[in-house]
Motif scaffolding. Structure first.
Motif, PDB file in Angstrom:
ATOM      1  N   VAL A   2      14.666   5.063   2.864  1.00  0.00           N
ATOM      2  CA  VAL A   2      13.347   4.520   2.881  1.00  0.00           C
ATOM      3  C   VAL A   2      13.537   3.157   3.722  1.00  0.00           C
ATOM      4  CG1 VAL A   2      11.933   3.040   1.392  1.00  0.00           C
ATOM      5  CG2 VAL A   2      13.040   5.199   0.238  1.00  0.00           C
ATOM      6  N   GLN A   3      12.452   3.216   4.324  1.00  0.00           N
ATOM      7  CA  GLN A   3      12.422   2.233   5.355  1.00  0.00           C
ATOM      8  C   GLN A   3      11.323   0.975   4.889  1.00  0.00           C
ATOM      9  OE1 GLN A   3      11.215   3.742   9.125  1.00  0.00           O
ATOM     10  NE2 GLN A   3      13.268   3.393   9.927  1.00  0.00           N
ATOM     11  N   GLN A  23       5.712  -2.787   2.968  1.00  0.00           N
ATOM     12  CA  GLN A  23       5.632  -1.552   3.083  1.00  0.00           C
ATOM     13  C   GLN A  23       6.699  -0.369   3.002  1.00  0.00           C
ATOM     14  OE1 GLN A  23       2.174  -0.244   3.859  1.00  0.00           O
ATOM     15  NE2 GLN A  23       3.342   1.560   3.107  1.00  0.00           N
ATOM     16  N   SER A  25       8.550   3.341   3.111  1.00  0.00           N
ATOM     17  CA  SER A  25       7.891   4.665   3.910  1.00  0.00           C
ATOM     18  C   SER A  25       8.288   5.820   3.098  1.00  0.00           C
ATOM     19  CB  SER A  25       9.122   4.456   5.047  1.00  0.00           C
ATOM     20  OG  SER A  25      10.316   4.714   4.836  1.00  0.00           O
ATOM     21  N   GLY A  26       8.946   5.516   1.745  1.00  0.00           N
ATOM     22  CA  GLY A  26       9.529   6.777   1.058  1.00  0.00           C
ATOM     23  C   GLY A  26       9.410   6.357  -0.309  1.00  0.00           C
ATOM     24  N   ASN A  74       1.722   2.521  -1.515  1.00  0.00           N
ATOM     25  CA  ASN A  74       3.217   2.714  -1.572  1.00  0.00           C
ATOM     26  C   ASN A  74       3.551   1.022  -0.892  1.00  0.00           C
ATOM     27  OD1 ASN A  74       5.724   3.353  -2.018  1.00  0.00           O
ATOM     28  ND2 ASN A  74       6.112   4.542  -0.017  1.00  0.00           N
ATOM     29  N   THR A  75       3.082   0.013  -1.438  1.00  0.00           N
ATOM     30  CA  THR A  75       3.304  -1.470  -1.311  1.00  0.00           C
ATOM     31  C   THR A  75       3.789  -2.029  -2.529  1.00  0.00           C
ATOM     32  OG1 THR A  75       1.087  -2.019  -1.479  1.00  0.00           O
ATOM     33  CG2 THR A  75       1.578  -1.333   0.725  1.00  0.00           C
TER      34      THR A  75
END
Length: 124
Positions: A2-3, A23, A25-26, A74-75
């Motif tokens: 996950v980034q 934010q 990424s996954g 996804n934040t």
């Protein structure tokens, strides 16, 4: 993997506000904000257990800060108000997704991934 990408840091005067955004990424089981001031250890500021919807907020910022998780975007955001010079530091977003690991919001070892950090500076 996950980034995490943080944004929203800056320089403000005491009493001001900042909104930090992370934010992802996954997918993660839990997310958190940590901060580190020069010469001090990294400390947890706020956290969120996504599946159980449990929250953590540190005593240092309780009453002055709120966190919010947006599952659609996804934040994970941190709204900080009534800022003090002691809030100055590098703020890092962290996320974890290790199955079977209990969430300890204040333990950095709980988290698998970290962002690069965003600087918040509060002047008196």
């Amino acid at each position: 993997h996950v980034q995490l990408v943080e944004s929203g840091g800056g320089s403000v005067q005491a009493g001001g506000s900042l909104r930090l955004s992370c934010q992802l990424s996954g997918y993660a089981y839990f997310v958190a904000w940590f901060r580190q001031a020069p010469g001090k250890e990294r400390e947890a500021v706020a956290g969120h257990q996504i599946l159980e919807r449990r929250d953590y907020i540190s005593e240092a910022v309780k009453g002055r800060s709120t966190s919010s998780r947006d599952n659609r975007k996804n934040t994970f955001d941190l709204q900080m108000m009534s800022l003090k010079p002691e809030d100055t530091g590098m703020y890092y977003c962290a996320a974890g997704r290790t199955f079977g690991v209990a969430w300890n919001p204040t333990d950095p070892a709980t988290y698998n991934w970290w962002g690069q950090g965003t600087q918040a500076t509060v002047s008196s």
